[in-house]
Design an enzyme around this catalytic site. Structure first.
Site, mmCIF file in Angstrom:
data_model
loop_
_atom_site.group_PDB
_atom_site.id
_atom_site.type_symbol
_atom_site.label_atom_id
_atom_site.label_comp_id
_atom_site.label_asym_id
_atom_site.label_seq_id
_atom_site.Cartn_x
_atom_site.Cartn_y
_atom_site.Cartn_z
ATOM 1 N N LYS A 122 -3.884 -7.528 3.045
ATOM 2 C CA LYS A 122 -4.039 -6.402 2.117
ATOM 3 C C LYS A 122 -5.464 -6.342 1.575
ATOM 4 C CE LYS A 122 -2.642 -2.989 -0.560
ATOM 5 N NZ LYS A 122 -3.591 -2.887 -1.658
ATOM 6 N N GLU A 165 -10.589 0.427 3.438
ATOM 7 C CA GLU A 165 -10.382 1.644 2.650
ATOM 8 C C GLU A 165 -11.666 2.052 1.920
ATOM 9 O OE1 GLU A 165 -8.178 2.145 -1.504
ATOM 10 O OE2 GLU A 165 -6.762 1.803 0.137
ATOM 11 N N SER A 212 0.845 -1.190 0.000
ATOM 12 C CA SER A 212 0.000 0.000 0.000
ATOM 13 C C SER A 212 0.881 1.242 0.000
ATOM 14 C CB SER A 212 -0.918 0.012 1.221
ATOM 15 O OG SER A 212 -1.730 1.174 1.235
ATOM 16 N N HIS A 243 -7.462 -4.762 4.217
ATOM 17 C CA HIS A 243 -7.039 -3.357 4.223
ATOM 18 C C HIS A 243 -7.822 -2.566 3.178
ATOM 19 C CE1 HIS A 243 -4.585 -0.278 2.149
ATOM 20 N NE2 HIS A 243 -4.033 0.008 3.313
ATOM 21 N N ASN A 244 -7.939 -3.120 1.968
ATOM 22 C CA ASN A 244 -8.639 -2.415 0.907
ATOM 23 C C ASN A 244 -10.144 -2.357 1.146
ATOM 24 O OD1 ASN A 244 -6.076 -2.363 -0.197
ATOM 25 N ND2 ASN A 244 -6.806 -2.731 -2.270
#
Length: 316
Positions: A174, A181, A122, A177-178
């Site tokens: 990840k 987001e 990221s 994480h997205n």
């Protein structure tokens, strides 16, 4: 250290520059010749015109970082490298691959005595200056051996990167994480939309963003970027209300369903992106028609659009 970078797009280019900025040697390959032109004359960088040439130019044990689109491009690149690399070499997948594919690929490569590290990366186009956040899955000893690479890419030697688990863990983290987001971005967008609609208060949205950036509990890098956008183009002129999704948000929602974990915010933020891409909202038209049939409520036509408050009814 010496490292090969496959894929010199926006992220691959930033990664290459940050590695070179920190004294590492990069051998780069990209199918697009224009990508090479941006690095012509750069110290510590060597061009390769094929994956085979890239492997030949690297010293053993080799380290090759892949930064190509997830899916078929990554699959074919790894399949090719598998035939070119030697026992003890390492492939790093820094793209947004599905963690299930990563687990499968790691198992296949291990049978050939090759290591695969999945690195959720990221930082976007700001990675060179700000550093990258790195979530690493795979063999711990390999991660420790390649620590100088991750220390160079991270915001600092001890912050912003870490070994999070076995193969697949880096891409799984990840992915989540997205998904988070998506939810954060949607919340900011909705909040600013509400403020924009309150025209009688004459709010300066850029000023509000600037105030929130310092001391507020909702301050973040995303808010910093929002402030930049609103300073340059407060009305968002020439910006189409069409929002893409790159896959990780969907995978996060699928995983939540598989695990019976409620994730309404992330799910709704993904759905909002789908709505943004619809040229014709058939479901909304059908809702209007149904309301008209059961309650005689007004149906707005394309020629008779008087705004959002044109027809307010008591019943829903």
């Amino acid at each position: 250290m010496e490292i090969g970078i496959v894929g010199l797009g926006k992220m691959g280019l930033e990664i290459s520059h940050r590695l070179m900025d920190n004294g590492h040697l990069v051998v780069g390959y990209d199918r697009n010749p224009e990508a090479w032109e941006t690095l012509q004359g750069t110290r510590s960088f060597t061009f390769a015109h094929s994956l085979g040439e890239l492997v030949e130019k690297l010293s053993r044990p080799r380290v090759v970082w892949i930064m190509v689109p997830a899916g078929e491009a990554t699959e074919k690149t790894i399949e090719t490298l598998e035939k070119l690399l030697s026992e003890g070499d390492t492939i790093i997948d820094g793209g947004n691959s599905n963690y299930k594919d990563t687990i499968r690929r790691a198992k296949t490569l291990k049978e050939k005595h090759l290591q695969l590290l999945d690195v959720g990366t990221s930082g976007g186009i700001w990675g060179r200056s700000e550093g990258f956040s790195l979530m690493i899955g795979g063999d711990r000893r390999t991660v420790e051996t390649l620590a100088p690479i991750f220390e160079a890419l991270a915001p600092s030697v001890k912050e912003g990167w870490g070994h999070v688990g076995t193969n697949g863990a880096g891409h799984f983290v990840k992915m989540i994480h997205n998904g988070i987001e998506y939810g954060l971005m949607q919340a900011y967008a909705e909040g600013f939309d509400i403020m924009k609609a309150k025209t009688d208060l004459d709010l300066d949205l850029h000023q509000v963003a600037e105030i929130w950036r310092f001391g507020s509990v909702i301050r973040s890098w995303l808010l910093d970027l929002i402030s930049d956008v609103l300073e340059e183009n407060p009305g968002l002129h020439d910006t189409k209300a069409w929002v893409a999704d790159s896959g990780e948000g969907r995978w996060t929602v699928f995983e939540a369903i598989d695990l019976d974990v409620p994730a309404p915010v992330i799910t709704q933020s993904l759905q909002a992106r789908f709505v943004s891409r619809r040229k014709e909202n058939y479901s909304a038209k059908l809702l209007a028609a149904i309301r008209n049939r059961f309650g005689g409520h007004t149906v707005m036509t394309e020629e008779h659009d008087e705004g959002p408050s044109a027809a307010k009814d008591v019943e829903s």
